[in-house]
Scaffold this motif. Structure first.
Motif, PDB file in Angstrom:
ATOM      1  N   GLY A 153       0.811  -1.220   0.000  1.00  0.00           N
ATOM      2  CA  GLY A 153       0.000   0.000   0.000  1.00  0.00           C
ATOM      3  C   GLY A 153       0.841   1.264   0.000  1.00  0.00           C
ATOM      4  O   GLY A 153       1.914   1.300   0.582  1.00  0.00           O
ATOM      5  N   ARG A 154       0.332   2.298  -0.667  1.00  0.00           N
ATOM      6  CA  ARG A 154       1.021   3.585  -0.776  1.00  0.00           C
ATOM      7  C   ARG A 154       2.302   3.462  -1.602  1.00  0.00           C
ATOM      8  O   ARG A 154       3.231   4.256  -1.452  1.00  0.00           O
ATOM      9  N   PHE A 155       2.342   2.422  -2.449  1.00  0.00           N
ATOM     10  CA  PHE A 155       3.429   2.235  -3.414  1.00  0.00           C
ATOM     11  C   PHE A 155       4.802   2.138  -2.752  1.00  0.00           C
ATOM     12  O   PHE A 155       5.787   2.679  -3.257  1.00  0.00           O
ATOM     13  N   VAL A 156       4.853   1.448  -1.645  1.00  0.00           N
ATOM     14  CA  VAL A 156       6.121   1.180  -0.983  1.00  0.00           C
ATOM     15  C   VAL A 156       6.665  -0.141  -1.514  1.00  0.00           C
ATOM     16  O   VAL A 156       5.976  -1.162  -1.446  1.00  0.00           O
ATOM     17  N   PRO A 157       7.885  -0.166  -2.043  1.00  0.00           N
ATOM     18  CA  PRO A 157       8.425  -1.408  -2.585  1.00  0.00           C
ATOM     19  C   PRO A 157       8.767  -2.417  -1.485  1.00  0.00           C
ATOM     20  O   PRO A 157       9.100  -2.019  -0.365  1.00  0.00           O
ATOM     21  N   PHE A 158       8.640  -3.686  -1.803  1.00  0.00           N
ATOM     22  CA  PHE A 158       9.049  -4.729  -0.885  1.00  0.00           C
ATOM     23  C   PHE A 158       9.860  -5.787  -1.606  1.00  0.00           C
ATOM     24  O   PHE A 158       9.767  -5.948  -2.817  1.00  0.00           O
ATOM     25  N   ASP A 159      10.656  -6.498  -0.831  1.00  0.00           N
ATOM     26  CA  ASP A 159      11.488  -7.597  -1.325  1.00  0.00           C
ATOM     27  C   ASP A 159      11.440  -8.653  -0.230  1.00  0.00           C
ATOM     28  O   ASP A 159      12.120  -8.535   0.780  1.00  0.00           O
ATOM     29  N   ALA A 160      10.603  -9.672  -0.403  1.00  0.00           N
ATOM     30  CA  ALA A 160      10.318 -10.624   0.666  1.00  0.00           C
ATOM     31  C   ALA A 160      10.838 -12.019   0.366  1.00  0.00           C
ATOM     32  O   ALA A 160      10.917 -12.429  -0.805  1.00  0.00           O
ATOM     33  N   TRP A 161      11.176 -12.738   1.434  1.00  0.00           N
ATOM     34  CA  TRP A 161      11.678 -14.110   1.335  1.00  0.00           C
ATOM     35  C   TRP A 161      10.827 -15.045   2.184  1.00  0.00           C
ATOM     36  O   TRP A 161      10.358 -14.664   3.267  1.00  0.00           O
ATOM     37  N   GLY A 162      10.663 -16.257   1.697  1.00  0.00           N
ATOM     38  CA  GLY A 162      10.032 -17.287   2.485  1.00  0.00           C
ATOM     39  C   GLY A 162      11.038 -17.950   3.408  1.00  0.00           C
ATOM     40  O   GLY A 162      12.237 -17.679   3.347  1.00  0.00           O
ATOM     41  N   GLN A 163      10.525 -18.854   4.251  1.00  0.00           N
ATOM     42  CA  GLN A 163      11.391 -19.490   5.243  1.00  0.00           C
ATOM     43  C   GLN A 163      12.169 -20.665   4.672  1.00  0.00           C
ATOM     44  O   GLN A 163      13.148 -21.125   5.267  1.00  0.00           O
ATOM     45  N   GLY A 164      11.755 -21.137   3.519  1.00  0.00           N
ATOM     46  CA  GLY A 164      12.445 -22.237   2.857  1.00  0.00           C
ATOM     47  C   GLY A 164      11.768 -23.571   3.107  1.00  0.00           C
ATOM     48  O   GLY A 164      11.168 -23.796   4.155  1.00  0.00           O
ATOM     49  N   THR A 165      11.877 -24.453   2.125  1.00  0.00           N
ATOM     50  CA  THR A 165      11.361 -25.810   2.250  1.00  0.00           C
ATOM     51  C   THR A 165      12.438 -26.769   1.743  1.00  0.00           C
ATOM     52  O   THR A 165      13.064 -26.527   0.709  1.00  0.00           O
ATOM     53  N   LEU A 166      12.655 -27.841   2.485  1.00  0.00           N
ATOM     54  CA  LEU A 166      13.747 -28.765   2.195  1.00  0.00           C
ATOM     55  C   LEU A 166      13.321 -29.816   1.178  1.00  0.00           C
ATOM     56  O   LEU A 166      12.283 -30.468   1.348  1.00  0.00           O
ATOM     57  N   VAL A 167      14.126 -29.971   0.164  1.00  0.00           N
ATOM     58  CA  VAL A 167      13.940 -31.013  -0.840  1.00  0.00           C
ATOM     59  C   VAL A 167      15.138 -31.951  -0.770  1.00  0.00           C
ATOM     60  O   VAL A 167      16.284 -31.506  -0.885  1.00  0.00           O
ATOM     61  N   ILE A 168      14.858 -33.228  -0.569  1.00  0.00           N
ATOM     62  CA  ILE A 168      15.904 -34.247  -0.521  1.00  0.00           C
ATOM     63  C   ILE A 168      15.621 -35.278  -1.602  1.00  0.00           C
ATOM     64  O   ILE A 168      14.537 -35.878  -1.619  1.00  0.00           O
ATOM     65  N   VAL A 169      16.581 -35.454  -2.489  1.00  0.00           N
ATOM     66  CA  VAL A 169      16.452 -36.444  -3.557  1.00  0.00           C
ATOM     67  C   VAL A 169      17.440 -37.566  -3.266  1.00  0.00           C
ATOM     68  O   VAL A 169      18.655 -37.384  -3.373  1.00  0.00           O
ATOM     69  N   SER A 170      16.892 -38.701  -2.891  1.00  0.00           N
ATOM     70  CA  SER A 170      17.744 -39.809  -2.472  1.00  0.00           C
ATOM     71  C   SER A 170      16.993 -41.120  -2.578  1.00  0.00           C
ATOM     72  O   SER A 170      15.773 -41.160  -2.387  1.00  0.00           O
ATOM     73  N   SER A 171      17.734 -42.178  -2.873  1.00  0.00           N
ATOM     74  CA  SER A 171      17.129 -43.504  -2.913  1.00  0.00           C
ATOM     75  C   SER A 171      17.281 -44.204  -1.572  1.00  0.00           C
ATOM     76  O   SER A 171      16.818 -45.329  -1.400  1.00  0.00           O
TER      77      SER A 171
END
Length: 120
Positions: free
Chosen positions: A102-120
């Protein structure tokens, strides 16, 4: 203030698929570029894929042809469809969005992250 919540990570076998989601909430006026980053153990964070407000996409070379980034502008949601996963795709995946509140204020946001594991 803008909040990003990711989901969809987990353990998958090589060759498998996962779909990550990232929902943005808050007093959002507009969202411009959105992107997925990843950071593997002992490595620097890298940009995996990005998408503009008009839908133009870009990918790092190692995921081209396997990953697809998309967005739902109505739901303020970012997706990453990951197919043919490889062990080297193992990392914490985080979403990033840039835009205006709101009011044209710029933002740059990050998420908390999600873990991806590729393994047999």
């Amino acid at each position: 203030q803008v909040q990003l919540v990711e989901s969809g990570g987990g353990l998958v076998q090589p060759g498998g698929s996962l779909r990550l989601s990232c929902v943005a909430s808050g007093s959002i006026l507009s969202i411009n570029e959105m992107g997925w980053y990843r950071q593997a153990p002992g490595k620097e964070r890298e940009l995996v894929a990005a998408i503009t407000s008009l839908g133009s996409t870009s990918y790092t070379d190692s995921v081209k042809g396997r990953f697809t980034i998309s967005r739902d502008n109505v739901k303020n949601t970012l997706y990453l469809q990951m197919n043919s996963l490889k062990p080297e795709d193992t990392a914490v995946y985080s979403c990033n969005t840039k835009g205006m509140v709101g009011r044209f204020v710029p933002f740059d946001a990050w998420g908390q992250g999600t873990l991806v594991i590729v393994s047999s």
